[in-house]
Scaffold this motif. Structure first.
Motif, short mmCIF file in Angstrom:
data_model
loop_
_atom_site.label_atom_id
_atom_site.label_comp_id
_atom_site.label_asym_id
_atom_site.label_seq_id
_atom_site.Cartn_x
_atom_site.Cartn_y
_atom_site.Cartn_z
N ALA A 249 0.85 -1.20 0.00
CA ALA A 249 0.00 0.00 0.00
C ALA A 249 0.88 1.24 0.00
O ALA A 249 1.20 1.80 1.04
CB ALA A 249 -0.94 -0.01 1.20
N HIS A 250 1.29 1.68 -1.19
CA HIS A 250 2.10 2.88 -1.32
C HIS A 250 1.32 4.12 -0.88
O HIS A 250 1.90 5.05 -0.33
CB HIS A 250 2.59 3.05 -2.77
N ASP A 251 0.03 4.13 -1.14
CA ASP A 251 -0.86 5.21 -0.72
C ASP A 251 -1.85 4.61 0.28
O ASP A 251 -2.67 3.78 -0.10
CB ASP A 251 -1.59 5.79 -1.94
N PRO A 252 -1.80 5.02 1.54
CA PRO A 252 -2.70 4.44 2.55
C PRO A 252 -4.18 4.55 2.17
O PRO A 252 -4.97 3.69 2.54
CB PRO A 252 -2.40 5.25 3.81
N ALA A 253 -4.55 5.57 1.40
CA ALA A 253 -5.94 5.73 0.97
C ALA A 253 -6.38 4.62 0.03
O ALA A 253 -7.57 4.38 -0.15
CB ALA A 253 -6.14 7.09 0.31
N GLU A 254 -5.42 3.93 -0.59
CA GLU A 254 -5.72 2.85 -1.53
C GLU A 254 -5.48 1.47 -0.93
O GLU A 254 -5.57 0.46 -1.63
CB GLU A 254 -4.89 3.01 -2.81
N GLY A 255 -5.19 1.40 0.37
CA GLY A 255 -4.85 0.14 1.01
C GLY A 255 -5.93 -0.91 0.92
O GLY A 255 -5.63 -2.11 0.85
N ASP A 256 -7.21 -0.53 0.90
CA ASP A 256 -8.30 -1.50 0.83
C ASP A 256 -8.73 -1.83 -0.59
O ASP A 256 -9.68 -2.60 -0.79
CB ASP A 256 -9.50 -0.99 1.63
N ARG A 257 -8.06 -1.27 -1.58
CA ARG A 257 -8.38 -1.61 -2.98
C ARG A 257 -7.76 -2.96 -3.32
O ARG A 257 -6.83 -3.43 -2.69
CB ARG A 257 -7.87 -0.53 -3.92
N VAL A 258 -8.29 -3.58 -4.36
CA VAL A 258 -7.88 -4.93 -4.75
C VAL A 258 -6.58 -4.90 -5.55
O VAL A 258 -6.50 -4.28 -6.61
CB VAL A 258 -8.99 -5.63 -5.57
#
Length: 140
Positions: free
Chosen positions: A41-50
């Motif tokens: 997860a380079h960007d924490p905002a995208e951590g829950d994306r697939v």
């Protein structure tokens, strides 16, 4: 050794919803690994994306999907991928068409064609173009 073809679909934030939708149409098992779960997860905002996902069904259906991270270029494009679903049973193809068509734009209605007992094309609610048909011998 055998080789199978699996369509890999690219999204930006819709991969999980797409996988769940295709699972509702075709059945099988869904696997979705997030960027956070994979430690990427380079960007924490995208951590829950697939980061990696798939649907695999006993009837032979298989599709993979992921959310392209914002650090990479992505353009949904027009008709970049067609997914072909071919079977030998008109009732089964018709049933799949009915479920897949929910929220879709029909490009070509499912109906008899010169080359197949049934053929149809639609763009689903995620922008993916699907071609469904009933297999028939080709008489070139």
């Amino acid at each position: 050794m055998s080789v199978t073809t699996t369509t890999h679909l690219n999204f930006r934030g819709d991969a999980r919803a797409a996988l769940e939708f295709y699972h509702s149409v075709f059945g099988g098992d869904v696997v979705a690994v997030t960027y956070k779960e994979a430690g990427d997860a380079h960007d924490p905002a995208e951590g829950d994306r697939v980061m990696w996902g798939q649907v695999v069904a006993d009837n032979g259906f298989r599709v993979m999907a992921y959310d392209v991270p914002s650090r990479m270029p992505w353009q949904q494009g027009e008709n970049a991928v067609f997914v072909s679903v071919r079977g030998d049973d008109s009732d089964e193809i018709t049933a799949l068409w009915g479920r897949l068509a929910v929220g879709a734009t029909v490009v070509q209605p499912l109906e008899p064609a010169r080359w197949a007992p049934l053929y149809g094309m639609l763009k689903d609610r995620f922008g993916v173009v699907w071609v469904l048909d009933v297999a028939a011998p080709y008489n070139g």
